[in-house]
Design a protein around this motif. Structure first.
Motif, PDB file in Angstrom:
ATOM      1  N   ALA A   1       0.830  -1.266   0.041  1.00 14.26           N
ATOM      2  CA  ALA A   1      -0.044   0.001   0.025  1.00 14.26           C
ATOM      3  C   ALA A   1       0.646   1.337   0.064  1.00 14.26           C
ATOM      4  O   ALA A   1       0.516   2.355  -0.740  1.00 14.26           O
ATOM      5  N   SER A   2       2.011   1.275   0.825  1.00 14.88           N
ATOM      6  CA  SER A   2       2.868   2.319   0.745  1.00 14.88           C
ATOM      7  C   SER A   2       3.414   2.623  -0.598  1.00 14.88           C
ATOM      8  O   SER A   2       3.981   3.923  -0.932  1.00 14.88           O
ATOM      9  N   ILE A   3       3.764   1.346  -1.380  1.00  8.95           N
ATOM     10  CA  ILE A   3       4.469   1.697  -2.646  1.00  8.95           C
ATOM     11  C   ILE A   3       3.440   2.234  -3.733  1.00  8.95           C
ATOM     12  O   ILE A   3       3.811   2.903  -4.383  1.00  8.95           O
ATOM     13  N   ARG A   4       2.376   1.683  -3.421  1.00 13.52           N
ATOM     14  CA  ARG A   4       1.063   2.061  -4.286  1.00 13.52           C
ATOM     15  C   ARG A   4       1.192   3.755  -4.011  1.00 13.52           C
ATOM     16  O   ARG A   4       0.952   4.490  -5.162  1.00 13.52           O
ATOM     17  N   ASP A   5       1.036   4.105  -2.726  1.00 10.14           N
ATOM     18  CA  ASP A   5       0.905   5.552  -2.464  1.00 10.14           C
ATOM     19  C   ASP A   5       2.003   6.459  -2.997  1.00 10.14           C
ATOM     20  O   ASP A   5       2.083   7.429  -3.542  1.00 10.14           O
ATOM     21  N   LEU A   6       3.293   5.890  -2.860  1.00  5.95           N
ATOM     22  CA  LEU A   6       4.508   6.475  -3.165  1.00  5.95           C
ATOM     23  C   LEU A   6       4.597   6.487  -4.688  1.00  5.95           C
ATOM     24  O   LEU A   6       4.966   7.734  -5.294  1.00  5.95           O
ATOM     25  N   ARG A   7       4.192   5.495  -5.679  1.00  2.87           N
ATOM     26  CA  ARG A   7       4.063   5.741  -7.142  1.00  2.87           C
ATOM     27  C   ARG A   7       3.073   6.913  -7.243  1.00  2.87           C
ATOM     28  O   ARG A   7       3.300   7.741  -8.223  1.00  2.87           O
ATOM     29  N   ALA A   8       1.961   6.783  -6.874  1.00  2.00           N
ATOM     30  CA  ALA A   8       0.998   7.908  -7.062  1.00  2.00           C
ATOM     31  C   ALA A   8       1.444   9.301  -6.767  1.00  2.00           C
ATOM     32  O   ALA A   8       1.459  10.385  -7.481  1.00  2.00           O
ATOM     33  N   LYS A   9       2.440   9.426  -5.654  1.00  2.00           N
ATOM     34  CA  LYS A   9       2.902  10.723  -5.105  1.00  2.00           C
ATOM     35  C   LYS A   9       4.039  11.233  -6.046  1.00  2.00           C
ATOM     36  O   LYS A   9       3.937  12.462  -6.309  1.00  2.00           O
ATOM     37  N   VAL A  10       4.767  10.100  -6.551  1.00  5.06           N
ATOM     38  CA  VAL A  10       5.798  10.389  -7.280  1.00  5.06           C
ATOM     39  C   VAL A  10       5.205  11.032  -8.877  1.00  5.06           C
ATOM     40  O   VAL A  10       5.783  12.016  -9.287  1.00  5.06           O
ATOM     41  N   PHE A  11       4.359  10.342  -9.238  1.00  2.00           N
ATOM     42  CA  PHE A  11       3.594  10.528 -10.550  1.00  2.00           C
ATOM     43  C   PHE A  11       3.013  12.021 -10.400  1.00  2.00           C
ATOM     44  O   PHE A  11       2.985  13.013 -11.397  1.00  2.00           O
ATOM     45  N   ALA A  12       2.424  12.194  -9.276  1.00  2.00           N
ATOM     46  CA  ALA A  12       1.731  13.648  -9.016  1.00  2.00           C
ATOM     47  C   ALA A  12       2.836  14.724  -8.992  1.00  2.00           C
ATOM     48  O   ALA A  12       2.481  15.636  -9.398  1.00  2.00           O
ATOM     49  N   ARG A  13       3.982  14.238  -8.234  1.00  2.00           N
ATOM     50  CA  ARG A  13       5.137  15.245  -8.272  1.00  2.00           C
ATOM     51  C   ARG A  13       5.529  15.694  -9.761  1.00  2.00           C
ATOM     52  O   ARG A  13       5.683  16.790 -10.040  1.00  2.00           O
TER      53      ARG A  13
END
Length: 581
Positions: free
Chosen positions: A91-103
């Motif tokens: 779940a953290s990796i999922r959130d991190l990928r979304a965070k990086v993409f949003a960045r």
């Protein structure tokens, strides 16, 4: 290692409950392994090695039943702990990928000019995958192995307290601190090698991305052998860095095992000469083995952790990249925008390269302003500064008298429509590609925009578009001709109905028949709007009532075609060159 572990715990901070329960269950599993299993083995072998056959059937079955119970508890705890920690990790990796993409969506265009597309793709995909692998490994080992060591050491202490001479066996524990030094040395090297491995993978991905985006040119210039050689070279570099990681990662285990074997050998000698009972000695040997085995797994865990940290650092570089173009604290609201654009002493540089110097210009509402000049003179930079694709290095740009930096970025860009020389279409339907101009538009509004752009006829022609507006255009619009893509892009701009238009030679990809149709649509589109036309061909600026002449990053002159042709030598030269060609 603890500092590296904190990184991953922070990464899973949003899933604290799962992590806490996983820690508790993993601790139980480790204690059961290190303490309960060893105790069970002692009882079992004491009975087996004893010549006393006076045990009752219930006692025998009681000892036998202990092992299934221990392994049931152990299995449930290990599974539940790993499941919960994997849940938190994934779940953290999922959130991190979304965070990086949003960045990435927020970063300015200058960032992408300084970065390699393939490397960015590698960081978002390969580096996060490496992180995921690390988190999975953590889930299996970080909790159970330390608890196993604690349980085994506690059991060893209990045995020593109840059996004379056993404490001498614990001299073999001196081998434990020794293994710390190779673990520390190996993990430091692994972290450096793992980062180099991920960088080489990024270069390989970038090479692949470039190749796939230039398939036509590669075949046109017979570059297949060149590309094969370049790709093979990247593969060789990646292979070398991967093998260096493998060398240190798998070289650690034999070192730890050798140190452990010395400790176990010492335990055997001391136990034998001190007459330790067989059942007790067997359980001590198992406890020591479990301790050394846990230490070895922690060494492997440390190497995996180093690899994960190297990947996280590469991802963190994206997250830490500054968003230079941001919203003001107290933005001005757009209210009945007129579309007047003014440049006041504007300068801009791409790094050390000056692209625009002290530019002053005023473009009135409804002006069609053409930007002309040699290649690299600053025309595109001038236009790209208006929607804040970049921010000025000096001076200011004003719309209706307000500095554009005082508006919210998304609100500013909602007032501007852009049609590029090479329009970009997404791998979606024609309908949705046009709707990008205004995402709340109805289907009928999309179709009306297509009619005004003279795109409706080819869209509804089943020989061209089998599914009409629901036809998929392919990656970057590959299933459409250049003229068709351009008309869809123009329809998108028509649908947006923004007061400011930026046209980058919007008719350059069209045949003469399509160009006449689209030019008519553009004539209707620009009515009452402020238009910046980046002109590469002088035939496209016949309707311009203002022309800015760029040279070497400066506005050399401005005026109408007639005025400039009479007084501006550069304009005369550019015009005559195109006229003669």
């Amino acid at each position: 290692m603890l500092s590296d572990l904190k990184i991953f715990l922070r990464l899973m901070a949003d899933h604290k409950k799962s992590v806490i329960f996983s820690i508790l269950l993993g601790s139980v599993a480790g204690l059961v392994t290190g303490g309960g299993l060893t105790n069970g083995v002692e009882r079992l072998f004491t009975i087996i090695l004893s010549e006393d056959n006076s045990l009752s059937t219930s006692q025998v079955f009681g000892v036998a039943a202990a092992f299934p119970i221990i392994f049931i508890v152990l299995g449930v705890c290990v599974f539940s702990s790993a499941y919960l920690l994997n849940y938190a990790g994934l779940a953290s990796i999922r959130d991190l990928r979304a965070k990086v993409f949003a960045r990435v969506q927020c970063l300015p265009l200058a960032y992408f000019q300084a970065s390699k597309t393939g490397d960015l793709i590698s960081r978002i995909t390969a580096d996060t995958a490496a992180l995921q692998q690390t988190l999975t490994f953590i889930a299996r080992n970080v909790l159970t192995q330390p608890a196993t060591i604690i349980g085994a050491v506690f059991y060893l202490y209990w045995v020593a307290a109840n059996n004379e001479g056993v404490y001498k066996i614990y001299l073999c524990l001196i081998a434990l601190p020794i293994v710390i030094f190779p673990i520390r040395n190996f993990t430091r090297k692994i972290e450096r090698k793992a980062r180099k491995q991920q960088e080489d993978l990024g270069e390989l991905t970038n090479n692949l991305a470039q190749n796939l985006s230039a398939t036509r040119e590669i075949r046109a210039f017979n570059l297949q052998e060149r590309e094969n050689s370049r790709f093979a070279s990247r593969l060789a570099e990646l292979f070398i860095s991967q093998m260096k990681v493998v060398k240190y990662q798998f070289g650690l285990s034999p070192v730890v095992e050798f140190c452990s074997s010395i400790g176990l050998s010492i335990a055997f000698i001391i136990g034998y000469y001190n007459g330790v009972p067989g059942g007790v000695f067997t359980s001590i040997f198992l406890a020591l083995y479990l301790t050394y085995s846990a230490v070895k797994k922690l060494g492997t865990f440390a190497s995996e952790l180093s690899k994960g940290v190297a990947s996280y650092q590469r991802i963190e570089e994206i997250l830490a990249s500054p968003v230079d173009i941001d919203d003001p604290d107290q933005p001005i609201e757009f209210d009945n925008i007129q579309g007047e654009i003014e440049f006041r002493n504007v300068s801009f540089s791409y790094g050390d390269t000056i692209a625009l110097k002290s530019a002053d210009a005023r473009i009135q509402k409804g002006d069609i302003c053409a930007l002309v000049g040699p290649s690299g003179a600053g025309k595109s930079t001038f236009a790209n500064l208006v929607p804040r694709f970049y921010d000025v290095s000096h001076g200011g740009i004003y719309i209706d008298g307000h500095d554009i930096r005082h508006f919210r970025v998304d609100e500013l860009r909602n007032q501007i429509a852009v049609v590029s020389q090479e329009p970009v279409l997404f791998d979606d339907t024609i309908l949705e590609n046009i709707r990008l101009g205004r995402q709340d538009a109805t289907d009928e509004e999309v179709r009306e925009a297509a009619r005004q752009a003279f795109a409706h006829d080819f869209i509804t022609d089943t020989s061209n578009c089998p599914n009409g507006y629901d036809t998929l255009v392919g990656e970057r619009g590959a299933r459409l001709s250049g003229g068709q893509k351009q008309r869809i892009a123009i329809a998108r701009a028509i649908l947006r109905d923004a007061p400011i238009l930026i046209l980058d030679e919007a008719t350059s990809a069209l045949d003469s028949e399509s160009e006449s149709k689209v030019q008519a649509a553009l004539d209707k589109l620009v009515s009452g709007k402020t238009v910046l036309v980046i002109a590469h061909r002088f035939s496209t600026i016949k309707n311009a009532n203002k022309i800015l002449v760029f040279n070497d990053g400066e506005i050399a002159d401005s005026g109408s075609h007639q005025e400039l042709f009479e007084r501006c030598p550069l304009y005369q030269t550019l015009y005559n060159q195109q006229l003669s060609s």
